[in-house]
Design an enzyme around this catalytic site. Structure first.
Site, short mmCIF file in Angstrom:
data_model
loop_
_atom_site.label_atom_id
_atom_site.label_comp_id
_atom_site.label_asym_id
_atom_site.label_seq_id
_atom_site.Cartn_x
_atom_site.Cartn_y
_atom_site.Cartn_z
N SER A 222 -29.74 10.73 40.79
CA SER A 222 -30.51 9.31 42.20
C SER A 222 -29.95 10.32 43.23
O SER A 222 -30.32 11.59 43.43
CB SER A 222 -29.84 8.48 42.06
OG SER A 222 -30.49 7.27 42.80
N ASP A 379 -40.11 3.93 38.99
CA ASP A 379 -39.19 4.74 39.85
C ASP A 379 -40.38 5.06 41.15
O ASP A 379 -41.06 6.28 41.21
CB ASP A 379 -38.30 5.77 39.00
CG ASP A 379 -37.22 6.41 40.07
OD1 ASP A 379 -37.49 5.89 40.98
OD2 ASP A 379 -36.74 7.00 39.12
N HIS A 409 -35.58 4.05 36.91
CA HIS A 409 -34.94 4.59 37.78
C HIS A 409 -33.19 4.39 37.37
O HIS A 409 -32.83 2.52 37.13
CB HIS A 409 -34.93 4.00 39.00
CG HIS A 409 -34.13 4.95 40.04
ND1 HIS A 409 -34.21 6.45 40.21
CD2 HIS A 409 -32.30 4.79 40.67
CE1 HIS A 409 -32.86 6.68 40.86
NE2 HIS A 409 -32.48 5.97 41.07
#
Ligand SMILES: *[C@@H]1O[C@H](CO)[C@@H](O)[C@H](O)[C@H]1NC(C)=O
Ligand SMILES: *[C@@H]1O[C@H](CO)[C@@H](O)[C@H](O)[C@H]1NC(C)=O
Ligand SMILES: *[C@@H]1O[C@H](CO)[C@@H](O)[C@H](O)[C@H]1NC(C)=O
EC number: 3.1.1.71
Length: 439
Positions: A222, A379, A409
């Site tokens: 991320s 995501d 995600h």
């Protein structure tokens, strides 16, 4: 997107409990009835709060709804704390996250864990035991996610991930405790990870940790994937560094802030954990911008055709050219003719490749090491990863793209009970297997 099934179910519960017969000797029927109604209303409210429409193809949807509701609750409590003037919203949220899951340094027969600092930057080092007959170990520099503002190398999710990598690869994993928003803003986060990594890459430090200088990788998930990608670009261009990286492994990385309407942003605009507006707010926080711009940015008003500097760079994430039709489906690019030129004037860092590694020059990309990119279908950031993979390939870099149709995600850190997800375990196994075969 309809919430109707739950309203129906809630209505059913309401009727059922309102007509339950009263046993003798209990509180007066009137009071009993009203507490039933109250309880039912609370259950209905909780169900309404927790329920989000999810495609059936996502991993463990009920568990994901609970996880998302927990995270949303923590966010709302933090917003309230901010509103009351008690603390910054992100400090409060991070306090909740970290205090719920912080883990002290520990050691087992397989992994030794130490907290230390590399050139003033805190790190947690995980040392796997060397393989018999191989005194030098492989190594991974790991950068945790959390929107540049949240989480820690010391929370159990990242501690467990890094320990698993260290153990299974007999490797040394350096997990960087870089400083976070709102204590520091871009580019302090990158400077922290670059400083710690350069310190680690010194021959005497690698020697101290018995690390093989030819088998070092960088990785992150991320926002940590964003920092890892930016770190990779800086290290590979640094002529003074003798030790080069062997691989980079980016897990659902954040890579650009010019287009918040890629097919995956459009498809997952309200997806759990990371809806679009939350991602745009992380960007605005990281670049120390003005929240008033968030809404305009969600419709790409910051990169409209009358914003010259942005238009040139948008060609580097032209998803008509970089994404296959199976991904673009019927989604249309959102390109505004006129927008808001003030946004780029006030936040020029939006166009900086150190914040948005996807827009780096091809000349920079071609020096990058072998790359692994993990993407998830559910995501908003899926297409950031897909486009980077394509640009790297065009620059001659060998890329493995590992896509999970039921992934969401953040899933790779959710592998142990009670937040264990089937796709969490599969993504982690796949990631570690790739590292084992390529590092
Ligand atoms: C985007 O920019 C246009 C043109 O300036 C403006 O009319 C519109 O309201 C803006 N949209 C948002 C969401 O700010
Ligand atoms: C994007 O790529 C397509 C196909 O290669 C091309 O026709 C189009 O002009 C490009 N758009 C921009 C803005 O560069
Ligand atoms: C999560 O862990 C529990 C307890 O070990 C197990 O019963 C359950 O099947 C696991 N769920 C998933 C999705 O892995």
């Amino acid at each position: 997107m309809s919430r109707r099934p739950w309203q129906k179910l809630a209505g059913g519960l309401w009727v059922a409990s309102s007509f339950r017969p009263q046993p003798a000797g209990e509180p007066s029927p009137g009071r009993m009835k009203s507490s039933c109604v109250l309880l039912t209303a609370l259950v209905a409210l909780a169900a309404y709060y927790i329920y989000i429409p999810l495609p059936s193809s996502v991993s463990d949807p009920w568990k994901l709804m609970l996880l998302d509701a927990t995270f949303r609750t923590a966010q709302q409590v933090s917003n309230l704390i901010h509103y009351l003037g008690l603390s910054h919203r992100l400090l409060a949220l991070n306090f909740i996250i970290v205090s719920l899951s912080k883990k002290s340094a520990w050691s087992s027969a397989q992994v030794k864990v130490t907290d230390t600092d590399f050139d003033g930057v805190e790190v947690r080092v995980f040392e796997g035991s060397p393989k018999p007959g191989e005194p030098l170990r492989r190594s991974v520099v790991y950068i945790h996610g959390g929107g540049w503002a949240l989480a820690s190398a010391k929370i159990r999710y990242y501690d467990e991930l890094c320990a698993a990598v260290a153990e299974e690869l007999n490797a040394v994993v350096v997990s960087i405790e870089y400083r976070l928003v709102p204590k520091v803003y871009f580019p302090a986060q990158i400077n922290d990870v670059v400083r710690a990594t350069k310190y680690f890459l010194q021959p005497e430090v690698l020697h101290k940790y018995s690390v093989d200088p030819d088998r070092i990788g960088i990785s992150g998930d991320s926002a940590g994937g964003n920092l890892a990608a930016a770190l990779g670009q800086q290290i590979s261009q640094d002529a003074n560094l003798k030790n080069k990286l062997k691989v980079q492994a980016l897990i659902y990385p954040v890579l650009q802030a010019l287009d918040f309407n890629t097919p995956s942003y459009q498809q997952n605009v309200n997806s759990p954990i990371l809806p679009r507006y939350v991602m745009v707010k992380y960007w605005v926080d990281y670049l120390k911008g003005n929240y008033d711009f968030v809404e305009a940015m969600t419709v790409n008003n910051h990169t409209s055709l009358d914003v010259e500097e942005a238009v040139a760079l948008r060609a580097r994430l032209n998803w008509t050219a970089l994404l296959p039709p199976s991904v673009t489906k019927n989604y249309k690019p959102v390109v505004q003719t006129t927008g808001n030129a003030r946004i780029i004037q006030e936040i020029p860092q939006l166009l900086d490749a150190r914040s948005a590694p996807l827009i780096a020059d091809q000349k920079v990309l071609q020096h990058l090491p072998k790359t692994y990119i993990l993407t998830c279908e559910h995501d908003v950031l899926r297409d950031d990863g897909l486009m980077y993979a394509k640009r790297l390939e065009s620059a001659g870099v060998e890329v493995t793209l590992d896509h999970f149709e039921d992934g969401f995600h953040g899933c790779m850190i959710f592998t142990s009970w009670p937040t264990n997800f089937s796709v969490g375990i599969r993504t982690r196994n796949s990631y570690i297997k790739w590292l084992d075969q390529n590092l």
